[in-house]
Design a protein around this motif. Structure first.
Motif, PDB file in Angstrom:
ATOM      1  N   TYR A  92       0.856  -1.191   0.000  1.00 24.78           N
ATOM      2  CA  TYR A  92       0.000   0.000   0.000  1.00 24.78           C
ATOM      3  C   TYR A  92       0.888   1.235   0.000  1.00 24.78           C
ATOM      4  CZ  TYR A  92       0.827   1.055   4.957  1.00 24.78           C
ATOM      5  OH  TYR A  92       1.408   1.391   6.142  1.00 24.78           O
ATOM      6  N   VAL A  93       0.339   2.309  -0.554  1.00 28.72           N
ATOM      7  CA  VAL A  93       1.127   3.536  -0.681  1.00 28.72           C
ATOM      8  C   VAL A  93       1.057   4.288   0.643  1.00 28.72           C
ATOM      9  CG1 VAL A  93       1.387   5.717  -1.917  1.00 28.72           C
ATOM     10  CG2 VAL A  93       0.718   3.653  -3.167  1.00 28.72           C
ATOM     11  N   SER A  94       2.107   4.165   1.421  1.00 30.20           N
ATOM     12  CA  SER A  94       2.118   4.877   2.698  1.00 30.20           C
ATOM     13  C   SER A  94       2.701   6.277   2.547  1.00 30.20           C
ATOM     14  CB  SER A  94       2.916   4.096   3.747  1.00 30.20           C
ATOM     15  OG  SER A  94       4.274   4.076   3.400  1.00 30.20           O
ATOM     16  N   LEU A  95       3.394   6.520   1.439  1.00 32.17           N
ATOM     17  CA  LEU A  95       3.897   7.863   1.146  1.00 32.17           C
ATOM     18  C   LEU A  95       3.620   8.171  -0.325  1.00 32.17           C
ATOM     19  CD1 LEU A  95       5.493  10.436   1.817  1.00 32.17           C
ATOM     20  CD2 LEU A  95       7.585   9.211   1.178  1.00 32.17           C
ATOM     21  N   ASP A  96       2.761   9.154  -0.535  1.00 30.22           N
ATOM     22  CA  ASP A  96       2.439   9.552  -1.904  1.00 30.22           C
ATOM     23  C   ASP A  96       3.297  10.770  -2.258  1.00 30.22           C
ATOM     24  OD1 ASP A  96       1.432  10.276  -4.312  1.00 30.22           O
ATOM     25  OD2 ASP A  96      -0.683  10.247  -3.726  1.00 30.22           O
ATOM     26  N   ALA A  97       4.446  10.502  -2.819  1.00 29.60           N
ATOM     27  CA  ALA A  97       5.379  11.589  -3.156  1.00 29.60           C
ATOM     28  C   ALA A  97       5.327  11.919  -4.640  1.00 29.60           C
ATOM     29  CB  ALA A  97       6.794  11.199  -2.734  1.00 29.60           C
ATOM     30  N   VAL A 156       8.594   3.130   5.276  1.00 27.34           N
ATOM     31  CA  VAL A 156       8.553   2.668   3.880  1.00 27.34           C
ATOM     32  C   VAL A 156       9.577   1.558   3.647  1.00 27.34           C
ATOM     33  CG1 VAL A 156       9.070   3.387   1.507  1.00 27.34           C
ATOM     34  CG2 VAL A 156       7.649   4.836   2.978  1.00 27.34           C
ATOM     35  N   ARG A 157       9.145   0.505   2.948  1.00 27.40           N
ATOM     36  CA  ARG A 157      10.051  -0.627   2.699  1.00 27.40           C
ATOM     37  C   ARG A 157      10.407  -0.800   1.223  1.00 27.40           C
ATOM     38  NH1 ARG A 157       7.045  -5.249   5.754  1.00 27.40           N
ATOM     39  NH2 ARG A 157       8.379  -6.510   4.379  1.00 27.40           N
ATOM     40  N   GLY A 158       9.859   0.060   0.398  1.00 30.14           N
ATOM     41  CA  GLY A 158      10.211  -0.006  -1.026  1.00 30.14           C
ATOM     42  C   GLY A 158       9.755   1.259  -1.734  1.00 30.14           C
ATOM     43  N   ILE A 159      10.422   1.593  -2.832  1.00 25.63           N
ATOM     44  CA  ILE A 159      10.077   2.815  -3.575  1.00 25.63           C
ATOM     45  C   ILE A 159       9.680   2.448  -4.997  1.00 25.63           C
ATOM     46  CG2 ILE A 159      10.980   4.987  -4.510  1.00 25.63           C
ATOM     47  CD1 ILE A 159      12.843   5.144  -2.103  1.00 25.63           C
ATOM     48  N   ILE A 160       8.546   3.001  -5.414  1.00 23.15           N
ATOM     49  CA  ILE A 160       8.122   2.845  -6.812  1.00 23.15           C
ATOM     50  C   ILE A 160       8.170   4.233  -7.458  1.00 23.15           C
ATOM     51  CG2 ILE A 160       6.248   2.197  -8.365  1.00 23.15           C
ATOM     52  CD1 ILE A 160       5.199   0.341  -6.135  1.00 23.15           C
ATOM     53  N   LEU A 161       9.009   4.374  -8.453  1.00 23.37           N
ATOM     54  CA  LEU A 161       9.063   5.634  -9.196  1.00 23.37           C
ATOM     55  C   LEU A 161       8.168   5.483 -10.423  1.00 23.37           C
ATOM     56  CD1 LEU A 161      10.274   8.468  -9.872  1.00 23.37           C
ATOM     57  CD2 LEU A 161      12.075   7.256 -11.106  1.00 23.37           C
ATOM     58  N   ARG A 162       7.154   6.322 -10.499  1.00 25.43           N
ATOM     59  CA  ARG A 162       6.284   6.299 -11.683  1.00 25.43           C
ATOM     60  C   ARG A 162       6.730   7.442 -12.570  1.00 25.43           C
ATOM     61  NH1 ARG A 162       1.583   8.782 -13.478  1.00 25.43           N
ATOM     62  NH2 ARG A 162       0.107   7.465 -14.593  1.00 25.43           N
ATOM     63  N   ARG A 163       7.204   7.086 -13.737  1.00 30.24           N
ATOM     64  CA  ARG A 163       7.832   8.114 -14.571  1.00 30.24           C
ATOM     65  C   ARG A 163       7.158   8.218 -15.930  1.00 30.24           C
ATOM     66  NH1 ARG A 163      13.410   5.579 -16.920  1.00 30.24           N
ATOM     67  NH2 ARG A 163      12.375   4.336 -18.468  1.00 30.24           N
TER      68      ARG A 163
END
Lengths: 455, 321
Positions: B203-208, B265-272
């Protein structure tokens, strides 16, 4: 095909030497640069004059000059992106030499990818979606293609995202950058005071004042680095010296682009124009090299000598090419360069000498065609087309460059609508060999159309 | 009268205080076709502006070169009044801040030309308080709604200045692995991505993203708001929104570090977006710098999560569970 090959130059060089050719310290046969890894030289064709030989040798020995400057105790400043402004300040100081690390974008072409800079950039996450200037990051990593500067400056704001992003990554490698802001040049509001810039664009008094204040910050940083105070008089002298080179270049362009038959090839002309942005790390020698080129052009014009057929189609070229060979290809297809905007038209205009020097530099910086709208740039291109009598426009896209995604269409539409000239866009990668048939087909189509329109 | 824009550095309060309706849109798709090399988001925004029938004007900024140049495309293709605002990329100097202020003033002139009114300090202050309160309410809602629902409420707020403040009967309880979603804007019609991450076990715990909490300006300084509302506005918008395009952009990484720790946060997803140099250039650095599992996905401008993206997210979530 016009021009001579590198093998021809080997023989011709001996002939020139036997005839008494005197060369500056960086002179010598062009072949030696191939032995240093500049493999692309084997595939180019050159002008056969001693002036062109000097021009090439001057270009290809810049790294030696930079290293020598450092060993002589001079400070090296890597100026990035502004293309022509900060070097005028830097060279006004007695112990500073400025150069553009941006210039590494040509290294993969010149060395035919043997240097691995793109691969290195890719390993840092900068892939083909970035313009070839990503090679600069690789050059900072290897420290092999230019000495690491003592200080870096970079203009940002109304600049291309590729460069700004790559420069940010350079900073991430541990090379601090003096960032300075370049605002987007805009149309003035109804009550705003306006200043006419070199080259014919307009900016508001406020924008000029802002850029001046940004350049003051850069000036302070340069003074701290050099240990000298950069007085107004020193800067005025620096502007006069820069203008000397610019005036010569301006005469050269006018002579070559308006001659009945082209006296100097497109390739050498593009290199000569590049010298305007930072004097290839030697301001005085740049002026001398350009004087030689001008003398050669004038000699040929007065003797009725042209290097191309008189009926060659007069092309206005937009944007620099990542592969220098594209300039040879244009001539092979029946074209000649009569006007160009290689992204730094503002570096060709004379800097006003009757103003406070920082004000003059601020005006020049804001005259950069790339900091305004594509419509602005198209206007300047069209003025130059009319001045030089160009018959067609070739827009050369730089692969991955953010500005190239939309500007070509805007410029193309403007030129077609206002001047009714044929326009073609091509994309020139750092090595065009595999794409040459496609590029030639498009250029030939443009040339044929222009010839038809003559009728 | 509505004014459309996309850049988070344009204060909605400034437009609203001029008596106009700020509508920060995140264009999801468009019929406009531009050549290769154009950022799909910039293209969609241009299309939305060109197709716009109800707005009085459009504002574009120089936050990225693609958008700066999209202004040229918009002005060529529509009679809609358009304004190009220079958002300084540098931020560490007083001059950069002054430039931002002068650009806001120029924007004010544009808004008045379109029929807006010069705001008095009281009107501006009152408008800022309303927006501040709404943003506070949005922040309060954050833990109660699913990341998708919260993103949609924020999108609604950006677009209209209002949002549904009701909390669902069942409070959202996150389950799965907390991840950060980082990058450019996510249009409302592309919010399936949040659900998809959940269905894959996270789940997205940080919407950056640009449409997430990263671009919410900090609450206004109350003292400054009282004494000089314009300064309070500048302080929040210019100094507390962190983005990849700023030079240097180290503040973005400082903010991320704080939030990544805070949210576990345990992982980062970069949406580009393809051709978005500002974010694409930071992908490698994000991965190296964070030390967290990292993946990047391409934004798909038709609003769907395509097979390649879904496979990548699934594999990523499996690998970090």
């Amino acid at each position: 095909m016009s021009g001579i090959t590198l093998s021809d130059w080997d023989r011709h060089y001996i002939e020139l030497k036997e005839a008494g050719l005197k060369e500056p310290w960086y002179g010598g046969p062009l072949r030696r640069h191939v032995e240093d890894g500049d493999l692309r030289l084997l595939k180019l064709r050159y002008d056969d004059s001693a002036a062109a030989l000097r021009l090439w040798n001057f270009l290809l020995t810049e790294e030696d000059r930079l290293r020598e400057a450092r060993s002589n105790g001079k400070k090296l400043v890597g100026v990035m992106k502004d293309l022509g402004t900060v070097p005028v300040m830097a060279y006004s100081l007695p112990n500073v030499v400025a150069f553009y690390p941006d210039g590494a974008w040509w290294t993969p072409c010149i060395m035919e990818m043997s240097e691995g800079l793109f691969g290195l950039a890719a390993s840092y996450g900068l892939d083909e979606s970035f313009c070839p200037v990503r090679a600069m990051l690789g050059a900072f990593v290897t420290e092999a293609h230019f000495p690491i500067p003592d200080m870096l400056t970079c203009s940002v704001g109304a600049t291309c995202d590729d460069f700004s992003s790559i420069a940010q990554r350079v900073e991430g490698l541990g090379y601090p950058i003096n960032w300075w802001e370049m605002p987007a040049r805009r149309k003035p509001g109804p009550n705003e005071k306006v200043i006419r810039l070199p080259g014919g664009f307009y900016a508001t008094v406020d924008q000029v004042a802002f850029v001046k204040s940004e350049l003051e910050r850069v000036k302070t940083a340069l003074e701290e680095l050099s240990g000298y105070k950069l007085s107004d008089d020193m800067l005025k002298d620096g502007i006069r010296a820069a203008n000397k080179a610019r005036k010569t270049l301006s005469e050269l362009r006018l002579a070559v682009f308006t001659a009945k038959s082209s006296p100097i090839p497109a390739l050498e002309m593009q290199i000569a124009e590049m010298f305007a942005i930072h004097f290839c790390s030697d301001r005085e020698e740049t002026a001398a090299v350009l004087q030689d080129m001008l003398a050669e052009a004038q000699k040929r014009i007065s003797s009725g000598i042209g290097i191309l057929p008189e009926d060659s189609v007069r092309i206005f070229w937009v944007n620099p090419v990542a592969d220098l060979r594209a300039m040879n290809v244009l001539e092979d297809c029946g074209g000649r360069i009569c006007g160009a905007d290689y992204l730094f038209a503002h570096a060709l205009d004379e800097i006003p000498e009757d103003l406070h020097p920082m004000e003059a530099l601020a005006r020049m910086a804001l005259a950069d065609p790339m900091v305004g709208s594509s419509h602005d740039r198209a206007e300047r291109i069209m003025r130059d087309i009319e001045a030089f009598g160009s018959e067609a426009v070739l827009i050369s896209k730089i692969p991955g460059a953010s500005h190239c995604a939309t500007e070509g269409a805007v410029i193309g539409r403007a030129v077609k609508a206002e001047l009714n000239l044929p326009v073609v866009e091509i994309e020139v990668p750092p090595l065009t060999d595999s794409m040459q048939p496609t590029i030639m087909t498009r250029i030939e189509a443009l040339i044929e159309t222009a010839r038809e329109w003559r009728k | 009268m509505k004014i459309i824009y996309s850049c988070p550095f344009i204060p909605a309060e400034w437009i609203a205080a001029h008596g106009l309706l700020p509508s920060r849109i995140s264009a999801g798709s468009s019929t406009l076709k531009l050549g290769p090399g154009v950022c799909p988001y910039a293209c969609s925004f241009a299309g939305a502006a060109i197709e716009e029938k109800t707005a009085a004007g459009v504002i574009v900024t120089t936050a990225c070169d693609q958008m700066r140049r999209i202004y040229d495309v918009i002005t060529e293709n529509t009679d809609l009044s358009a304004f190009l605002m220079h958002v300084p990329h540098t931020w560490q100097t007083v001059e950069a801040q002054r430039l931002y202020i002068s650009e806001l003033k120029r924007l004010g002139d544009f808004l008045i030309e379109l029929g807006g009114n010069t705001p008095t300090p009281d009107i501006l202050r009152q408008t800022m308080i309303e927006y501040n309160d709404n943003r506070a309410a949005l922040r309060d809602l954050q833990g109660s709604l699913s990341p998708r629902d919260w993103a949609l409420r924020l999108s609604e707020f950006n677009r209209t200045g209002k949002f549904d403040q009701a909390i669902q009967d069942t409070k959202y309880t996150p389950s799965g692995v907390p991840v950060a979603l980082v990058g450019g804007p996510i249009p409302a019609n592309q919010c399936d991505i949040y659900d998809f991450i959940e269905s894959a076990g996270g789940y997205v715990s940080l919407d950056a993203t640009e449409t997430g909490e990263r671009t919410l300006p900090a609450p206004f300084d109350r003292r400054l708001l009282k004494e000089n509302p314009v300064s309070a506005l500048i302080d929040s918008y210019f100094n507390t929104i962190y983005d990849a395009f700023r030079r240097p952009n180290n503040e973005l990484f400082k903010w991320l570090k704080l939030k990544l720790t805070e949210r576990g946060v345990r992982g980062i997803i970069l949406r580009r977006y393809l051709w978005c140099d500002n974010w694409n250039a930071e992908a490698y650095r994000l991965k190296e710098w964070s030390g967290l599992p990292f993946t990047q996905i391409d934004a798909n401008d038709d609003g769907t999560v395509d097979v390649r993206t879904s496979s990548r997210i699934q594999a990523f979530m499996e690998s970090i569970k």
